[in-house]
Scaffold this active site. Structure first.
Site, mmCIF file in Angstrom:
data_model
loop_
_atom_site.group_PDB
_atom_site.id
_atom_site.type_symbol
_atom_site.label_atom_id
_atom_site.label_comp_id
_atom_site.label_asym_id
_atom_site.label_seq_id
_atom_site.Cartn_x
_atom_site.Cartn_y
_atom_site.Cartn_z
ATOM 1 N N CYS A 42 0.521 -1.583 -0.209
ATOM 2 C CA CYS A 42 0.068 0.370 -0.127
ATOM 3 C C CYS A 42 1.155 1.396 0.195
ATOM 4 C CB CYS A 42 -0.569 -0.317 1.461
ATOM 5 S SG CYS A 42 -2.416 0.902 0.807
ATOM 6 N N ASP A 44 0.234 3.723 1.733
ATOM 7 C CA ASP A 44 0.263 4.495 2.861
ATOM 8 C C ASP A 44 1.752 4.772 3.941
ATOM 9 O OD1 ASP A 44 -0.021 4.643 5.978
ATOM 10 O OD2 ASP A 44 -1.824 3.886 5.657
ATOM 11 N N ARG A 46 2.795 4.726 6.343
ATOM 12 C CA ARG A 46 3.166 4.458 7.798
ATOM 13 C C ARG A 46 4.078 2.803 7.173
ATOM 14 N NH1 ARG A 46 -2.476 4.967 10.165
ATOM 15 N NH2 ARG A 46 -2.805 3.943 8.027
ATOM 16 N N HIS A 98 -1.949 -4.236 5.258
ATOM 17 C CA HIS A 98 -2.274 -3.866 6.139
ATOM 18 C C HIS A 98 -3.478 -4.241 6.671
ATOM 19 C CE1 HIS A 98 -2.837 0.801 6.360
ATOM 20 N NE2 HIS A 98 -2.843 0.475 4.753
ATOM 21 N N CYS A 101 -6.326 -0.392 7.109
ATOM 22 C CA CYS A 101 -5.965 0.660 5.546
ATOM 23 C C CYS A 101 -7.048 1.395 5.235
ATOM 24 C CB CYS A 101 -5.832 -0.984 4.882
ATOM 25 S SG CYS A 101 -5.414 0.437 2.977
#
Length: 219
Positions: A42, A44, A46, A98, A101
């Site tokens: 992803c 993302d 993080r 994750h 998400c």
């Protein structure tokens, strides 16, 4: 100091410290990349692949997009897969979703976020297949389960590309895995499905998805 100046200073410090630890690091990195892993994750902020896996630059080839989606019309993702397998000869493709998400949550909750809603329809299409199992779950359970299911479904999509089909037909060793990362503890979970060839790939993934759904419905 502006944010960009701060980032550039961070880069100088990182490059200096890295070179001090290993004077040949950047020279060897510039000459060749030889990863054995393609990470499809992803976008993302993080979920950084190298840090999660404890690897250095050059150790993992990476493709990231919102909600780690692999679709057969996405030439960007397909090009990464093709280069990784045909040129770099990577041995493992890891599709890593994750928990928590935002893309999955937006798809599950049918949020309106603009253009990205069209991209997240791929997740909603998966939800339609398993609707009778998902409708019994509360919102938080559904988000949690769909993060897992989405990683499995996208791993199957990787396995069903022409790139993988051609690689396996010529006897090249490539294994496709579906993992899930937890933001809460930093740990990755192998979901227990490895696709090493076209035989029974869909059956393996479908069986695992049903196992996840049945377990969630028993809670």
């Amino acid at each position: 100091m502006s944010l960009l100046e701060h980032l550039l200073e961070n880069n100088k410090r990182w490059a200096k410290e890295t070179a001090e630890r290993d004077p040949e690091f950047f020279r060897s990195l510039a000459n060749i990349q030889n990863p054995e892993v393609l990470w499809i994750g992803c976008a993302d902020s993080r979920v950084p692949a190298n840090e999660i896996l404890g690897l250095l630059p050059g150790d993992v080839f990476v493709h990231r997009n919102v909600a780690n989606i692999v679709v057969h019309s996405d030439l960007n993702c397909l090009s990464v897969i093709q280069y990784a397998i045909d040129v770099l000869k990577i041995k493992h493709v890891i599709v890593c979703g994750h928990l928590g998400c935002g893309g999955v949550r937006a798809a599950v909750e049918k949020q309106q976020n603009g253009l990205i809603d069209n991209w997240l329809r791929h997740i909603q299409d998966i939800m339609l297949v398993y609707d009778r199992y998902l409708r019994a779950l509360d919102a938080e359970q559904k988000n949690h389960v769909m993060c897992r299911i989405n990683a499995l479904a996208q791993a199957l999509n990787v396995a069903e590309t022409t790139v993988l089909s051609n690689a396996w037909s010529r006897g090249q060793e490539v294994n496709v895995h579906a993992w899930v990362y937890s933001l809460e503890n930093g740990l990755v979970e192998n979901q227990g499905v490895t696709l090493s060839g076209p035989e029974n790939a869909r059956e393996k993934v479908t069986a695992k998805i049903r196992e996840i759904l049945l377990a969630a419905n028993k809670r």
